[in-house]
Scaffold this motif. Sequence first.
Motif, PDB file in Angstrom:
ATOM      1  N   VAL A 158       0.793  -1.228   0.000  1.00 12.09           N
ATOM      2  CA  VAL A 158       0.000   0.000   0.000  1.00 12.09           C
ATOM      3  C   VAL A 158       0.826   1.279   0.000  1.00 12.09           C
ATOM      4  CG1 VAL A 158      -2.039  -1.077   0.982  1.00 12.09           C
ATOM      5  CG2 VAL A 158      -0.275  -0.157   2.514  1.00 12.09           C
ATOM      6  N   ARG A 159       2.045   1.245   0.549  1.00  9.66           N
ATOM      7  CA  ARG A 159       2.863   2.459   0.629  1.00  9.66           C
ATOM      8  C   ARG A 159       4.337   2.112   0.531  1.00  9.66           C
ATOM      9  NH1 ARG A 159      -0.828   2.904   4.559  1.00  9.66           N
ATOM     10  NH2 ARG A 159       0.594   2.057   6.123  1.00  9.66           N
ATOM     11  N   LEU A 160       5.117   3.072   0.050  1.00 10.32           N
ATOM     12  CA  LEU A 160       6.560   3.022   0.264  1.00 10.32           C
ATOM     13  C   LEU A 160       6.799   3.465   1.697  1.00 10.32           C
ATOM     14  CD1 LEU A 160       9.516   2.781  -0.870  1.00 10.32           C
ATOM     15  CD2 LEU A 160       9.365   5.250  -1.267  1.00 10.32           C
ATOM     16  N   ASP A 161       7.529   2.677   2.471  1.00 12.11           N
ATOM     17  CA  ASP A 161       7.710   3.033   3.883  1.00 12.11           C
ATOM     18  C   ASP A 161       9.068   3.663   4.177  1.00 12.11           C
ATOM     19  OD1 ASP A 161       6.359   2.620   6.683  1.00 12.11           O
ATOM     20  OD2 ASP A 161       8.499   2.189   6.933  1.00 12.11           O
ATOM     21  N   HIS A 162      10.177   3.040   3.729  1.00 12.05           N
ATOM     22  CA  HIS A 162      11.481   3.576   4.110  1.00 12.05           C
ATOM     23  C   HIS A 162      12.593   3.017   3.249  1.00 12.05           C
ATOM     24  CE1 HIS A 162      11.224  -0.160   6.641  1.00 12.05           C
ATOM     25  NE2 HIS A 162      12.508  -0.273   6.300  1.00 12.05           N
ATOM     26  N   PHE A 163      13.753   3.651   3.401  1.00 11.33           N
ATOM     27  CA  PHE A 163      15.019   3.161   2.865  1.00 11.33           C
ATOM     28  C   PHE A 163      15.869   2.661   4.030  1.00 11.33           C
ATOM     29  CE2 PHE A 163      14.412   7.176   0.139  1.00 11.33           C
ATOM     30  CZ  PHE A 163      13.630   6.525  -0.797  1.00 11.33           C
ATOM     31  N   ASN A 164      16.905   1.894   3.719  1.00  9.49           N
ATOM     32  CA  ASN A 164      17.926   1.542   4.707  1.00  9.49           C
ATOM     33  C   ASN A 164      19.280   1.619   4.010  1.00  9.49           C
ATOM     34  OD1 ASN A 164      19.818  -0.124   6.341  1.00  9.49           O
ATOM     35  ND2 ASN A 164      18.003  -0.529   7.579  1.00  9.49           N
ATOM     36  N   GLN A 165      20.182   2.409   4.569  1.00 16.47           N
ATOM     37  CA  GLN A 165      21.465   2.698   3.947  1.00 16.47           C
ATOM     38  C   GLN A 165      22.605   2.124   4.791  1.00 16.47           C
ATOM     39  OE1 GLN A 165      19.529   6.983   3.538  1.00 16.47           O
ATOM     40  NE2 GLN A 165      21.620   7.019   2.739  1.00 16.47           N
ATOM     41  N   VAL A 166      23.635   1.636   4.125  1.00 14.55           N
ATOM     42  CA  VAL A 166      24.809   1.097   4.806  1.00 14.55           C
ATOM     43  C   VAL A 166      25.927   2.121   4.719  1.00 14.55           C
ATOM     44  CG1 VAL A 166      26.416  -0.829   4.973  1.00 14.55           C
ATOM     45  CG2 VAL A 166      24.104  -1.229   4.108  1.00 14.55           C
ATOM     46  N   THR A 167      26.500   2.467   5.861  1.00 11.18           N
ATOM     47  CA  THR A 167      27.526   3.505   5.921  1.00 11.18           C
ATOM     48  C   THR A 167      28.558   3.130   6.976  1.00 11.18           C
ATOM     49  OG1 THR A 167      27.849   5.905   6.087  1.00 11.18           O
ATOM     50  CG2 THR A 167      26.269   4.910   7.600  1.00 11.18           C
ATOM     51  N   PRO A 168      29.829   3.452   6.769  1.00 13.58           N
ATOM     52  CA  PRO A 168      30.860   3.007   7.711  1.00 13.58           C
ATOM     53  C   PRO A 168      30.761   3.637   9.092  1.00 13.58           C
ATOM     54  CG  PRO A 168      31.833   3.566   5.591  1.00 13.58           C
ATOM     55  CD  PRO A 168      30.416   4.043   5.552  1.00 13.58           C
ATOM     56  N   ASP A 169      30.405   4.914   9.166  1.00 15.18           N
ATOM     57  CA  ASP A 169      30.420   5.662  10.427  1.00 15.18           C
ATOM     58  C   ASP A 169      28.996   6.132  10.717  1.00 15.18           C
ATOM     59  OD1 ASP A 169      30.723   7.530  12.491  1.00 15.18           O
ATOM     60  OD2 ASP A 169      32.689   8.188  11.773  1.00 15.18           O
ATOM     61  N   VAL A 170      28.281   5.380  11.541  1.00 14.90           N
ATOM     62  CA  VAL A 170      26.876   5.698  11.792  1.00 14.90           C
ATOM     63  C   VAL A 170      26.707   7.038  12.506  1.00 14.90           C
ATOM     64  CG1 VAL A 170      24.755   4.940  12.953  1.00 14.90           C
ATOM     65  CG2 VAL A 170      26.165   3.280  11.721  1.00 14.90           C
ATOM     66  N   PRO A 171      27.464   7.348  13.570  1.00 12.81           N
ATOM     67  CA  PRO A 171      27.276   8.663  14.207  1.00 12.81           C
ATOM     68  C   PRO A 171      27.505   9.837  13.255  1.00 12.81           C
ATOM     69  CG  PRO A 171      28.480   7.214  15.664  1.00 12.81           C
ATOM     70  CD  PRO A 171      28.402   6.516  14.334  1.00 12.81           C
ATOM     71  N   ARG A 172      28.473   9.705  12.360  1.00 13.64           N
ATOM     72  CA  ARG A 172      28.715  10.757  11.374  1.00 13.64           C
ATOM     73  C   ARG A 172      27.499  10.928  10.470  1.00 13.64           C
ATOM     74  NH1 ARG A 172      31.555  11.168   6.176  1.00 13.64           N
ATOM     75  NH2 ARG A 172      32.701  13.156   6.099  1.00 13.64           N
ATOM     76  N   ALA A 173      26.937   9.799  10.025  1.00 16.05           N
ATOM     77  CA  ALA A 173      25.757   9.844   9.157  1.00 16.05           C
ATOM     78  C   ALA A 173      24.552  10.418   9.900  1.00 16.05           C
ATOM     79  CB  ALA A 173      25.443   8.438   8.638  1.00 16.05           C
ATOM     80  N   VAL A 174      24.362  10.018  11.149  1.00 13.32           N
ATOM     81  CA  VAL A 174      23.219  10.496  11.928  1.00 13.32           C
ATOM     82  C   VAL A 174      23.299  12.002  12.128  1.00 13.32           C
ATOM     83  CG1 VAL A 174      22.175  10.448  14.223  1.00 13.32           C
ATOM     84  CG2 VAL A 174      22.732   8.309  13.064  1.00 13.32           C
ATOM     85  N   ALA A 175      24.479  12.497  12.494  1.00 10.18           N
ATOM     86  CA  ALA A 175      24.628  13.933  12.721  1.00 10.18           C
ATOM     87  C   ALA A 175      24.306  14.724  11.457  1.00 10.18           C
ATOM     88  CB  ALA A 175      26.044  14.237  13.201  1.00 10.18           C
ATOM     89  N   HIS A 176      24.744  14.207  10.310  1.00  5.29           N
ATOM     90  CA  HIS A 176      24.441  14.898   9.055  1.00  5.29           C
ATOM     91  C   HIS A 176      22.947  14.870   8.755  1.00  5.29           C
ATOM     92  CE1 HIS A 176      24.537  16.321   4.999  1.00  5.29           C
ATOM     93  NE2 HIS A 176      24.081  15.173   4.534  1.00  5.29           N
ATOM     94  N   MET A 177      22.298  13.735   8.967  1.00  5.55           N
ATOM     95  CA  MET A 177      20.863  13.655   8.708  1.00  5.55           C
ATOM     96  C   MET A 177      20.075  14.532   9.686  1.00  5.55           C
ATOM     97  SD  MET A 177      20.621  11.844   6.012  1.00  5.55           S
ATOM     98  CE  MET A 177      18.893  11.394   5.887  1.00  5.55           C
ATOM     99  N   GLU A 178      20.568  14.681  10.894  1.00  2.00           N
ATOM    100  CA  GLU A 178      19.923  15.607  11.830  1.00  2.00           C
ATOM    101  C   GLU A 178      20.039  17.044  11.332  1.00  2.00           C
ATOM    102  OE1 GLU A 178      20.140  13.329  16.138  1.00  2.00           O
ATOM    103  OE2 GLU A 178      21.927  14.395  15.422  1.00  2.00           O
TER     104      GLU A 178
END
Length: 372
Positions: A158-178
Amino acid sequence: MSTTPRTPTSPIPTPTAEPPDVLRCAYMELVVTDLEASRNFYVDVLDLVVTEEDEETVHLRSLEEFIHHNLVLRKGPVAAVAAFSYRVRTPEDLDKTEAFYTELGCRVERRREGFTRGIGDSVRVEDPLGFPYEFFHDVEHVERLAWRYDLHTPGALVRLDHFNQVTPDVPRAVAHMEDLGFRVTEDIQDEAGTTYAAWMRRKPTVHDTAMTGGDGPRMHHVAFATHEKHNIIAICDKLGALRMSDRIERGPGRHGVSNAFYLYLRDPDGHRVEIYTQDYYTGDPDNPVVTWDVHDNQRRDWWGNPVVPSWYTEASLVLDLDGNPQPVQERTDDSEMEVTIGADGFSYTRPEDDADALPSWKQGEYKLGHQL
């Protein structure tokens, strides 16, 4: 234990430019090597609806969608992801997108006519993590098929729900997405503060995307939602009837993280697709972050079933804006697979338990050798 990802050692600068107002994940553009085989999988097996197609591309949508598509299959020489695409609130948010990523020194390309059919003025970027992102507002509306029950199948997506991405440094990725306006809903950490994965949202569900620690940038999966868990069981039954049960990589089951009922499939090119349902509302401003212990084997599967090794190690390549595969950088932080099904293995569901406290028929179940 900390309830937020640790501070990255090499953070991406926070732009002074205001970020775009992202509404939701909207579609993914997948490059596939055999367009007919991929079309058969997504249309004939998973029952996504064809909005438009030609010899090179197929534009697909789920039953409750009113924009032109949620998935583009484009024929190409290398199976990969060409775009993680987000819809923004206003046309002016595209100007903000250009300013935001230009300040970061990213490659930015804007096409007033859009990059795919049915989508208008759009901005594509190679983000600082190496992922190809697209942002758009203008879109062609199509019939929402929510009331077309004559078209609904037992496994209706019924819907597209989400993506899931693989990245070496999760805190770095999280801070950027924030910085981009995303909020963490759940994460996985250990006592030392290593962050193994984080779930982040714009719409008021558990996530629009997740950052999973591993060699990257790569795409772990794209997820479509069903209404109920029985719809997922129906997909399993259909795959069995078609002698295609080998497409099932993992599940069905229920996640601890997100609380969702799930099924993971692999398409003809190996792209991973999750079928997903029954997560929860996260829209209040004080929605609490849920942090899971990496050694709690109920974080990935609530029933304690082992996670297959391929789920940790295999993922899809992503492309730059010229269509070339991005180089994959090795993760240097601890690997979730190694600390949970490696030498130590899963030893408990409850923190006070050790391996001997588990029933004899469960002891060692989660170690790699037992899975094989």
